[in-house]
Design an enzyme around this catalytic site. Structure first.
Site, PDB file in Angstrom:
ATOM      1  N   GLY A  27      44.767  38.115  31.523  1.00  0.00           N
ATOM      2  CA  GLY A  27      43.823  37.965  32.631  1.00  0.00           C
ATOM      3  C   GLY A  27      42.917  36.780  32.402  1.00  0.00           C
ATOM      4  N   GLU A  28      42.436  36.212  33.501  1.00  0.00           N
ATOM      5  CA  GLU A  28      41.561  35.049  33.388  1.00  0.00           C
ATOM      6  C   GLU A  28      40.635  35.017  34.592  1.00  0.00           C
ATOM      7  OE1 GLU A  28      41.898  30.220  32.577  1.00  0.00           O
ATOM      8  OE2 GLU A  28      43.696  31.463  32.756  1.00  0.00           O
ATOM      9  N   GLY A  74      35.727  34.197  31.437  1.00  0.00           N
ATOM     10  CA  GLY A  74      36.469  34.152  30.194  1.00  0.00           C
ATOM     11  C   GLY A  74      37.924  34.512  30.376  1.00  0.00           C
ATOM     12  N   VAL A  82      41.128  36.989  28.988  1.00  0.00           N
ATOM     13  CA  VAL A  82      41.412  38.276  28.357  1.00  0.00           C
ATOM     14  C   VAL A  82      42.781  38.216  27.695  1.00  0.00           C
ATOM     15  CG1 VAL A  82      41.585  40.760  28.691  1.00  0.00           C
ATOM     16  CG2 VAL A  82      40.033  39.424  30.122  1.00  0.00           C
ATOM     17  N   LYS A 123      38.317  40.083  25.400  1.00  0.00           N
ATOM     18  CA  LYS A 123      37.803  39.086  26.344  1.00  0.00           C
ATOM     19  C   LYS A 123      37.016  38.030  25.575  1.00  0.00           C
ATOM     20  CE  LYS A 123      35.769  40.132  30.333  1.00  0.00           C
ATOM     21  NZ  LYS A 123      34.698  40.566  31.289  1.00  0.00           N
ATOM     22  N   ASP A 174      30.258  43.811  41.549  1.00  0.00           N
ATOM     23  CA  ASP A 174      31.462  42.999  41.747  1.00  0.00           C
ATOM     24  C   ASP A 174      32.692  43.895  41.896  1.00  0.00           C
ATOM     25  OD1 ASP A 174      32.799  40.632  42.133  1.00  0.00           O
ATOM     26  OD2 ASP A 174      33.111  40.229  40.008  1.00  0.00           O
TER      27      ASP A 174
END
Length: 460
Positions: free
Chosen positions: A162-163, A167, A169, A183, A281
């Site tokens: 993930g990005e 940051g 992950v 992360k 979020d």
């Protein structure tokens, strides 16, 4: 008459120069050696005691990088330290929150990630959070940077899972074989430390099946890393908008399970914690899924804490474009209602399979909320369903979920239901089609939702 140095004194005493049976040494030599031995012994005992006390005082903050030993596990935080942590400067509210509400609020939103403008800190300032401060919190475990580098194969590209704006992950495997998500926070103008503090405070002690658990952390110089439990089935955004073929694996029942799990996780943040946590979020990419399609809310980098004495916090508007509630965007006043609105948009996304904002669609369909409300008002609710859903839900159930969406995005934030009420709405078989003459026993917000449902257009 003089007395020899090797003879007794006139009064019968022993001269210091007299020889003793101990190795034939003179008395003054024996006394001097004894004094030296006793002094050295006392100093050694004092040194050992002091070192032991210092070792106990620092045992939670020592991390050995070169020895390969596992770092020490800090103690579990108690209620007193939790209360103190919410007040002390380690996790102070942003300076922006102390400012008066202005008519024009700066909105910082993104389409693909959560990017908050960084404060004017230098990179070196990020090291101000010392190991001593963090280890005293008692949240999670302290990891050495070297250990996390080994776990992620030195943060190899093939381990990226993930990005985002804050940051990257990585999938990591610890020495004991445990699989984790690491992360690595990007230190943009001190932003890494800011998110580091927020996430540790928001979910460091939280354990809930619908929230991603924070296992530990690492702070090494300017480096800030967070270690989470590994959720092995991607995120909701990938399954809704990725290339999954003509028929989605997300059946209607699975989608509702995900929606209810997400609602339960947010309800715990809002109603099960003190101070309560406002996620700020909520979006599909922050809903992780396990192999059984259980939802886990993640990414608390924008979260805010709200004490019982406050109805809202005033802050800069942060979030992702399409999910931010209009009232929060226009005033900067943040409370649970903001998360409820975002959840309503997420629920629409789950039902329709459409993104909150899609510029590739026709002008009247670019904004999901406006298109959704128009379709419901036109009594075309069944046309809202994602065409990739193979088996459609019962009409009665669909109507109920559509009404929940409308309540969540009510323009009057005070009329939006609480997350706990939303859980009951999604799970209850008879809501909102009640036949009893007695009024509901829930709160005023719930009753306001009932009124909204009665005024909503019929979809028969």
């Amino acid at each position: 008459m003089a007395v020899s140095g090797n003879t007794s004194s006139a009064d019968g005493g022993v001269s210091l120069t007299s020889k003793t049976p101990i190795l034939g040494q003179k008395l003054y030599v024996i006394i001097a050696v004894t004094v030296i031995i006793v002094t050295v012994g006392l100093l050694l005992i004092f040194f050992l005691i002091r070192r032991n006390l210092n070792s106990k005082r620092r045992r939670t903050m020592r991390v050995k990088h070169s020895s390969g030993l596992l770092p020490l596990v800090s103690e579990t935080i108690n209620d007193e330290s939790m209360e103190r942590a919410s007040k002390v400067s380690l996790f102070e509210k942003d300076v922006d929150e102390k400012e008066e509400i202005k008519p024009i609020v700066e909105v910082v939103v993104t389409n693909s990630g959560s990017n908050e403008s960084g404060t004017n800190r230098s990179d070196g300032a990020s090291s101000s959070m010392s190991a001593e401060n963090l280890s005293n919190l008692g949240w999670g475990r302290w990891y050495g940077l070297n250990e996390l580098e080994i776990a992620t194969s030195n943060f190899a590209v093939e381990n990226v899972i993930g990005e985002g704006g804050y940051g990257i992950v990585y999938r990591g495997v610890l020495r004991d074989g445990a699989v984790v998500a690491v992360k690595n926070l990007l230190n943009n103008k001190g932003q890494a430390e800011k998110e580091f503090k927020v996430e540790v405070e928001a979910i460091g002690k939280v354990r809930h099946k619908n929230l991603v658990g924070l296992i530990g952390f690492c702070a090494d110089g300017a480096k800030r890393l967070l270690v989470y439990e590994y959720v092995d089935n991607g995120n909701l955004e990938q399954w809704l908008h990725g290339d999954v073929g003509p028929i989605s694996p997300l059946t209607w029942d699975i989608r509702m399970r995900i929606a209810i799990g997400t609602a339960k996780g947010l309800a715990y943040l809002h109603e099960g914690l003190e101070p309560k946590v406002i996620h700020r979020d909520v979006k599909s990419s922050n809903i992780l899924l396990d192999r059984k399609w259980n939802a886990k809310v993640s990414d608390f980098g924008l979260a805010k804490l709200l004490g019982p004495e406050k109805s809202h916090v005033t802050t800069r508007v942060m979030g992702t474009f399409g999910y931010v509630s209009p009232d929060y965007a226009s005033t900067g006043m943040l409370n649970e209602c903001s998360d409820v609105y975002s959840f309503g948009v997420l629920l629409m996304e789950i039902i329709t399979g459409r993104s909150p904002v899609d510029y590739s669609r026709a002008p009247g369909e670019m904004n999901l909320v406006d298109w959704f409300k128009g379709m419901v008002a036109s009594r075309r609710g069944e046309e809202l369903l994602d065409p990739k859903i193979n088996v459609q839900p019962p009409s009665r159930y669909l109507k109920r979920v559509l009404l929940v969406c409308l309540r969540c995005i009510d323009m009057d934030a005070n009329k939006r239901p609480k997350m706990g009420q939303i859980v009951h709405m999604l799970e209850a078989d008879d809501f909102p089609f009640r036949t009893e003459s007695r009024p509901p026993r829930d709160t005023a917000a719930f009753r306001a939702g009932e009124d909204a449902a009665s005024k909503a257009p019929s979809m028969d």
